[in-house]
Design a protein around this motif. Structure first.
Motif, PDB file in Angstrom:
ATOM      1  N   VAL A   1       0.919  -1.272   0.009  1.00 23.11           N
ATOM      2  CA  VAL A   1       0.075  -0.033  -0.090  1.00 23.11           C
ATOM      3  C   VAL A   1       0.781   1.303  -0.052  1.00 23.11           C
ATOM      4  O   VAL A   1       0.807   2.201  -0.862  1.00 23.11           O
ATOM      5  CB  VAL A   1      -0.911   0.016   1.216  1.00 23.11           C
ATOM      6  CG1 VAL A   1      -1.685   1.404   1.251  1.00 23.11           C
ATOM      7  CG2 VAL A   1      -1.929  -1.266   1.239  1.00 23.11           C
TER       8      VAL A   1
ATOM      9  N   PHE B   1      -9.503  -1.267  -4.366  1.00 19.13           N
ATOM     10  CA  PHE B   1      -8.753  -0.706  -2.927  1.00 19.13           C
ATOM     11  C   PHE B   1      -9.787  -0.874  -1.843  1.00 19.13           C
ATOM     12  O   PHE B   1      -9.412  -1.105  -0.742  1.00 19.13           O
ATOM     13  CB  PHE B   1      -8.366   0.633  -3.257  1.00 19.13           C
ATOM     14  CG  PHE B   1      -7.005   0.712  -4.177  1.00 19.13           C
ATOM     15  CD1 PHE B   1      -6.345  -0.739  -4.353  1.00 19.13           C
ATOM     16  CD2 PHE B   1      -6.504   1.492  -4.955  1.00 19.13           C
ATOM     17  CE1 PHE B   1      -5.306  -0.821  -5.277  1.00 19.13           C
ATOM     18  CE2 PHE B   1      -5.515   1.806  -5.882  1.00 19.13           C
ATOM     19  CZ  PHE B   1      -4.869   0.652  -6.083  1.00 19.13           C
TER      20      PHE B   1
ATOM     21  N   GLU C   1     -10.116  -4.294  -0.361  1.00 22.79           N
ATOM     22  CA  GLU C   1      -9.029  -4.799   0.006  1.00 22.79           C
ATOM     23  C   GLU C   1      -8.746  -4.205   1.474  1.00 22.79           C
ATOM     24  O   GLU C   1      -8.738  -4.857   2.468  1.00 22.79           O
ATOM     25  CB  GLU C   1      -7.734  -4.697  -0.605  1.00 22.79           C
ATOM     26  CG  GLU C   1      -7.551  -5.250  -1.940  1.00 22.79           C
ATOM     27  CD  GLU C   1      -6.329  -4.929  -2.717  1.00 22.79           C
ATOM     28  OE1 GLU C   1      -5.286  -5.528  -2.660  1.00 22.79           O
ATOM     29  OE2 GLU C   1      -6.321  -3.684  -3.247  1.00 22.79           O
ATOM     30  N   SER C   2      -8.850  -2.781   1.416  1.00 26.33           N
ATOM     31  CA  SER C   2      -8.454  -2.217   2.795  1.00 26.33           C
ATOM     32  C   SER C   2      -9.772  -2.606   3.714  1.00 26.33           C
ATOM     33  O   SER C   2      -9.414  -2.654   4.872  1.00 26.33           O
ATOM     34  CB  SER C   2      -8.355  -0.887   2.652  1.00 26.33           C
ATOM     35  OG  SER C   2      -9.349  -0.076   2.306  1.00 26.33           O
TER      36      SER C   2
ATOM     37  N   ASP D   1      -6.072   2.534   6.956  1.00 25.69           N
ATOM     38  CA  ASP D   1      -5.528   2.221   5.610  1.00 25.69           C
ATOM     39  C   ASP D   1      -6.800   2.239   4.701  1.00 25.69           C
ATOM     40  O   ASP D   1      -6.465   2.871   3.669  1.00 25.69           O
ATOM     41  CB  ASP D   1      -5.335   0.712   5.675  1.00 25.69           C
ATOM     42  CG  ASP D   1      -4.737   0.043   4.432  1.00 25.69           C
ATOM     43  OD1 ASP D   1      -4.189   1.088   3.733  1.00 25.69           O
ATOM     44  OD2 ASP D   1      -5.060  -1.032   4.206  1.00 25.69           O
ATOM     45  N   GLY D   2      -7.955   2.184   5.064  1.00 26.71           N
ATOM     46  CA  GLY D   2      -9.288   2.473   4.466  1.00 26.71           C
ATOM     47  C   GLY D   2      -9.580   3.692   4.241  1.00 26.71           C
ATOM     48  O   GLY D   2      -9.731   4.335   3.215  1.00 26.71           O
TER      49      GLY D   2
ATOM     50  N   VAL E   1      -7.464   5.247   1.244  1.00 25.15           N
ATOM     51  CA  VAL E   1      -8.024   4.840   0.121  1.00 25.15           C
ATOM     52  C   VAL E   1      -8.960   5.931  -0.498  1.00 25.15           C
ATOM     53  O   VAL E   1      -8.773   6.166  -1.477  1.00 25.15           O
ATOM     54  CB  VAL E   1      -8.897   3.470   0.203  1.00 25.15           C
ATOM     55  CG1 VAL E   1      -9.385   3.220  -1.169  1.00 25.15           C
ATOM     56  CG2 VAL E   1      -7.770   2.456   0.329  1.00 25.15           C
TER      57      VAL E   1
END
Lengths: 478, 338
Positions: free
Chosen positions: A68, A105, A108-109, B53-54, B57
């Protein structure tokens, strides 16, 4: 040469993409291993399968974070270093990137959080679903980025129009763009390359445990799963890779000529060179060992049909030969090696002596480096072989760079990335190594209990059990 | 609504989502060094563990959407702000790695280094986002070739730096509310003190930035004169700001977080209104502005992408809500924590 902004931008792209590509293929490959082992746990409810799934998930998570972090660089870099290219392809390429963000994305995240932090928060079935989604998500991102790359190699479904002072490609047919001639062969080839890496990664670590006589039951089980996975993937790659090469011959003949070191169009059928060294000055292949007519046979199905050499293309349209030739041949040699190694493993398994050959286990320990090399070499061949174009036949690499960025700025950022990435790499290796040393949470004690090492390790893993699975807590807490 | 306007709004929505979500976790990073013990630091990091992390994004997707919908704006901004973006990338990488690796070793030196990296990278990211916004409002030198004609230091003029510091204070304030929501006991009590300090700094800078913008940058207020009802957003924004300390005082951190999120959303909206229809304002003359019309992709691409967005966004919202729901409640250190 180093004052040239185009060359610097290419070096930077090569550096950052090669570094980034250490991580996604491993997560894609390990993702499948996680799905298989956790799936086995869901079906059998065998504790060892759960331990196995958790162990590979830990290595996956540490790698995913790196993917990432280095991936954001790639997305931004099109704009920072290749803004003229971005203006040209934005209409086509952008929608694939946007689809990647929206479809892959977030998937996944989101599920990664459940995968890593959710073992105790959700039921095993929901956790398995998350594992499946993360694995699928990692493949979806591969789909979209490979589609975008394939469009650069074999543009389709577009027309070029005047745009302000320049030109740009605009989509005329979205699905023709998505399914351009090289998308499917490239995607399958890429994904299978990732599977091979995942399989050989698992075999490498478990072979090492077996050599050290640690976690043996766990190691044998994971090794066998990976061996079957690796054998299937390596054999499939033979056919998929061949299919991809035939497509290159049809759509990018200059690239194929570079791969094969075919400087001059031969009379009649073209030979397949097994080894050789391209001599750019003399425009010929030195020390070549060739099978006559074989290249024509592979491409066209008969040994007589000619295959065009580089002399059929204008000098300014020819790709360099040395790098694509060597990378392509090394990749194929490695691919044959994977088939041989995995078939040998299956044969010995059938004979019941798979884990009795220490020399072979050592070969498996290091074979993962070959799998890494093959993935990198394949992309090097594909990308250098596309030169001098960034979009094949439409836009030259030299015309793609950012006009407002100076060579000095690129050099400064190359230095920055080199330092940051060297540090990152060291940290990643360190963390992976400590996870591997720590091992899975099996109840097996170290066989070598009497030695100081064994005691230390046992103490370390006890501390780890009390506080955390992934880390040894600091002295103050314990 | 034409497709260009749709995508202008869509990128606004993505940036708003990013500013609200990554806003609090960058803020947690800025406050990170105020924690005292190792356990508190782990709590601070793990409060955002499953979600950061999300959240990032949203930025990646906003970047992708800008590339696809307005390639000229993407190309000009990213190549023009070259070194600034490189710094930002460096900060985001260090931040990700600091979170991931800080608690992997017991050594004090190891952990302290990553703590400082986490603080510095979070704060630098917040600062750079603010500097970018400031430059967008102020305008940057762009000529007829759509290329940036300045250098790195041209970006660091007083107004953008002021907006940068303002953004750091806003994210710190927002992050303190999130931490207040996720922590308990003595740590929570101290987080409350941090909140009041961060809020005070935020309010002062809010007033200063607003005054400077109105006085020094008349172009930013053109749309407000044309559409006077937009000043209603300003009023609502001020009310929202006033409600934040009230909610904290009443012990309703959830409501405080919603209100500070609305505050951020309102500020992004005002930023969009100040710019519209421009994406990048040229300081060399309005004819060189990059707008939602002259910087856009073809209508067909905008239409295809709108369909992609319509199919994808419900999923995105579902995952986002599901993740926050699964990880609701006070943060606890468990075997899978950082």
């Amino acid at each position: 040469m180093f004052a040239d902004a185009t060359m610097l931008a290419r070096i930077q792209f090569g550096l950052t993409i090669a570094f980034h590509y250490l991580f996604p293929p491993l997560t894609i490959g390990l993702g499948v291993v996680m799905v298989m082992t956790e799936g086995a746990y869901i079906v059998t409810r065998d504790k060892l399968w759960e331990i196995t799934a958790k162990y590979w998930t830990r290595l996956f998570a540490a790698t995913f974070a790196m993917g990432v972090a280095t991936g954001i660089v790639m997305e931004f870099q099109f704009g920072t270093n290749w803004s003229t290219y971005s203006r040209f392809v934005g209409d086509v390429f952008g929608s694939a990137l946007a689809a990647e963000g929206v479809f892959a994305f977030f998937l996944e995240s989101g599920f990664l959080a459940v995968l890593v932090f959710g073992w105790d928060r959700v039921s095993p079935a929901v956790h398995f679903l998350s594992t499946l989604m993360v694995s699928l998500g990692s493949m979806f991102s591969a789909v979209w980025i490979v589609v975008a790359n394939s469009w650069q190699q074999t543009p389709a479904g577009y027309h070029v129009v005047r745009d302000g002072n320049g030109w740009r490609a605009e989509i005329t047919d979205f699905w023709a763009m998505v399914f351009n001639p090289s998308s499917v062969p490239r995607l399958t080839h890429t994904l299978i390359g990732c599977f091979i890496l995942g399989a050989f990664f698992v075999m490498s670590i478990t072979a090492w445990y077996l050599l050290k006589k640690r976690h043996e039951e766990f190691a044998r089980r994971s090794f066998k799963v990976a061996l079957v996975f690796g054998a299937v993937a390596s054999l499939a790659q033979l056919f998929v890779g061949h299919d991809h090469a035939k497509q290159v011959a049809a759509t990018q003949p200059a690239k194929l000529a570079a791969y094969e070191g075919l400087y001059k169009t031969p009379e009649g059928g073209a030979p397949l060179s097994l080894i050789g060294w391209p001599n750019e000055k003399a425009q010929r292949l030195d020390y070549a060992v060739e099978i006559p007519g074989m290249l024509s046979f592979l491409v066209h199905g008969d040994t007589k049909t000619p295959v065009p050499g580089l002399d059929q293309f204008k000098p300014e349209d020819r790709p360099p030969v040395v790098v694509p030739f060597l990378a392509y041949h090394a990749m194929i040699a490695l691919g044959m090696g994977f088939i041989g190694l995995s078939l040998l493993g299956l044969f010995l398994w059938w004979r019941g002596t798979l884990f009795q050959h220490r020399w072979l286990l050592w070969v498996y320990v290091f074979a993962v480096l070959g799998a890494y090399a093959a993935n990198q070499l394949g992309w090097i061949a594909a990308e250098v072989g596309r030169q001098p174009w960034s979009v094949y036949g439409l836009l030259r690499t030299a015309d793609s760079v950012s006009k407002s960025v100076k060579a000095g700025e690129i050099l400064a950022s190359i230095i920055m990335f080199t330092i940051v990435y060297a540090l990152l790499f060291a940290v990643w290796i360190y963390v992976m190594n400590s996870k591997i040393q720590h091992g899975p949470d099996t109840d097996e004690t170290h066989p070598d209990k009497t030695s100081l090492d064994g005691l230390m390790e046992a103490a370390g893993s006890l501390g780890g059990h009390r506080h955390s699975m992934t880390e040894v807590s600091d002295g103050k807490d314990s | 609504m034409d497709l260009n306007l749709f995508w202008y709004l869509m990128i606004g929505v993505l940036l708003t989502g990013y500013a609200i979500l990554d806003g609090f976790d960058l803020g947690v990073g800025t406050l990170h060094l105020f924690t005292r013990t190792d356990e508190e630091r782990r709590l601070s990091m793990n409060s955002i563990g499953p979600v950061w992390d999300g959240n990032e994004v949203w930025l990646v997707t906003a970047g992708g959407a800008l590339f696809a919908a307005f390639p000229h704006a993407y190309a000009t901004a990213f190549s023009g702000f070259y070194l600034a973006f490189m710094l930002l990338l460096c900060a985001l990488i260090f931040r990700a790695v600091a979170l991931e690796f800080r608690s992997k070793r017991p050594s004090k030196g190891w952990r302290q280094s990553w703590d400082v990296a986490f603080f510095a990278s979070s704060t630098l990211s917040a600062l750079l986002f603010g500097v970018a916004v400031g430059n967008m409002i102020q305008g940057i030198p762009i000529g007829a070739d759509k290329e940036y004609a300045g250098g790195f230091w041209n970006l660091l003029t007083p107004y953008p730096l002021l907006v940068g510091v303002f953004n750091v204070s806003m994210f710190a304030m927002h992050g303190s509310i999130y931490l207040y929501l996720k922590t308990e006991g003595e740590l929570q009590e101290r987080v409350r003190q941090w909140f009041y300090k961060a809020f005070a700094i935020f309010v002062v800078l809010y007033v200063v930035v607003s005054c400077v913008t109105v006085w020094r940058l008349p172009s930013a207020t053109v749309n407000f004169r044309e559409f006077p009802w937009l000043t209603g957003v300003v009023v609502l924004n001020v009310l929202a700001v006033a409600n934040i300390p009230r909610a904290i005082y009443l012990g309703l951190p959830g409501r405080a977080l919603v209100t500070s999120s609305l505050t951020i959303a309102a500020l992004v909206l005002l930023f969009g209104v100040a710019l519209f229809p421009n994406l990048i304002v040229s300081s060399m003359g309005p004819e060189y502005n990059l707008t939602a019309y002259n910087a856009a992709s073809s209508q067909r691409t905008l239409w295809i992408m709108r369909n992609i967005a319509f199919i994808g966004l419900p999923f995105v919202l579902t995952y986002t809500v599901a993740i926050y729901w699964i990880f609701r409640g006070k943060v606890k250190l468990t075997p899978t924590s950082y």
